[in-house]
Design an enzyme around this catalytic site. Sequence first.
Site, short mmCIF file in Angstrom:
data_model
loop_
_atom_site.label_atom_id
_atom_site.label_comp_id
_atom_site.label_asym_id
_atom_site.label_seq_id
_atom_site.Cartn_x
_atom_site.Cartn_y
_atom_site.Cartn_z
N TYR A 6 0.82 -1.23 0.00
CA TYR A 6 0.00 0.00 0.00
C TYR A 6 0.85 1.27 0.00
O TYR A 6 0.45 2.27 0.60
CB TYR A 6 -0.93 0.05 1.23
CG TYR A 6 -1.82 -1.15 1.39
CD1 TYR A 6 -2.74 -1.50 0.42
CD2 TYR A 6 -1.78 -1.92 2.56
CE1 TYR A 6 -3.58 -2.60 0.58
CE2 TYR A 6 -2.60 -3.02 2.72
CZ TYR A 6 -3.50 -3.35 1.73
OH TYR A 6 -4.32 -4.43 1.89
N TYR A 133 -14.51 -4.31 2.47
CA TYR A 133 -13.14 -4.74 2.16
C TYR A 133 -13.05 -6.23 2.47
O TYR A 133 -13.35 -6.66 3.60
CB TYR A 133 -12.10 -3.97 2.99
CG TYR A 133 -10.70 -4.48 2.72
CD1 TYR A 133 -9.95 -3.97 1.68
CD2 TYR A 133 -10.17 -5.52 3.49
CE1 TYR A 133 -8.67 -4.47 1.41
CE2 TYR A 133 -8.90 -6.03 3.22
CZ TYR A 133 -8.17 -5.50 2.18
OH TYR A 133 -6.92 -6.00 1.91
N ASP A 223 -17.71 -12.67 6.43
CA ASP A 223 -16.26 -12.54 6.42
C ASP A 223 -15.86 -12.03 7.81
O ASP A 223 -15.92 -10.83 8.08
CB ASP A 223 -15.84 -11.57 5.31
CG ASP A 223 -14.35 -11.27 5.34
OD1 ASP A 223 -13.66 -11.73 6.26
OD2 ASP A 223 -13.88 -10.55 4.43
N LYS A 250 -6.57 -14.03 10.17
CA LYS A 250 -5.88 -13.15 11.11
C LYS A 250 -5.65 -13.79 12.49
O LYS A 250 -4.67 -14.48 12.70
CB LYS A 250 -6.64 -11.83 11.25
CG LYS A 250 -6.59 -10.97 9.98
CD LYS A 250 -7.14 -9.60 10.23
CE LYS A 250 -7.27 -8.76 8.98
NZ LYS A 250 -6.04 -8.15 8.51
#
Length: 400
Positions: A6, A133, A223, A250
């Site tokens: 990014y 996202y 998600d 994660k």
Amino acid sequence: MIWYPYEQMKTMRTPYKIVDANGVYLYTPERRLIDSVSSWWSVIHGYKHPELNRAITAQAERFSHVMLGGLTHEPAQRLADKLQAFLPGDLNYSFFSDSGSVAVEVALKMALQYYWNQGERQRTMVLALEHAYHGDTFKTMEVGDDEDYHFVQKAYGPSPHVVHIPTELPALEAAFAQYHQMLNCMLVEPLLQGAGGMRMYDLSFLKRARELCDQYGVLLIFDEVATGFGRTGNRFVADLVLPDILVLGKALTGGYIGHAATVANQKVFEGFYDDCPEHALMHGPTFMGNALACSVALKSIELFEDQDYLSKIRHIEAITRREMAGFAHPKVKEVRMLGGCVCVEVYDPADLLGFQQFAYDRGVFSRPFLRYLYAMVPYIITEEQLVQVLDTMKAWFIRQ
Ligand SMILES: Cc1ncc(COP(=O)(O)O)c(C=O)c1O
């Protein structure tokens, strides 16, 4: 050289070099920093946790990895069994992969093929949320909704297979009324949209989504790569509203190694389970079910359960609400809090420029993005450390 994420490589600031990490702290050669973002929201138990370290090194002494193609092993089997027992409802079938993005891809592929296998081949459309996202791979960019991230997506333009709606009931009703014949699945980050700006929304939206999915035979996918394992104050949002497919990543491994699970319910699994070879799920990441990842995930879940992490998260939320109560500033648009997440949204992104260094100088690592200054701390944080993080966030505005 490293090509950093990014970043415009030409103008990026030199990253802080980390030489050690322990508990909530990251160590640079000069400083000790509280990691207020838990390494992209994953390191829930903190760094160098003795029990997680032991789990992973003990497994490394046996073997680190064998593929799941034609082979199996105890750590993967035990993790699948554990998730089956730990997760709500009949979310019983774990497909492992190596990252959250891939696990979302797998969920979408599962949903698409579920209806394909049944001959309902017009069902190809995904209902997703504005500001969503779901990762950086191509299909996840397509279901995502943030032009601040995926510049390259402009090459394709908006996908004809995805509809984005705001988290509002009338928009939800209208989308089902208009598209239900083509709808394959609805994909959401439940209750908390992370990278799209730490946006929080009401449970009633998800309850109604579940009803409409049932009414029109649409699969509901959560998600929970970011929200899972307590971040919203719930173990999983799936404990409150049950999806057909749940995606975890994660914190699944306590942030130790990239790993993820796409967990399907009985109905979805049965949509593949027959004598037709073409009804098989054709996916198989090399490192799926990695033995180190599975071993550390098992230990991470054990800690989460045995040490009552939900009460730790409630404590974090209570301290955060107390410390942020009454905080306001002309540059601040809104302060949002939920479970182990706090976000200060400003009007102008320029007002956050320089915050990272300001925080560094006060012993906190932070990574604001766009208009969002946030903290998602490791759950083992002490009150004093959390207050230091929150004071740093407030001090940035108060000094201006
Ligand atoms: C909700 C959500 N889904 C998917 C992903 C992608 O996960 P990964 O970075 O492991 O590919 C992220 C990452 O931030 C996320 O927040």
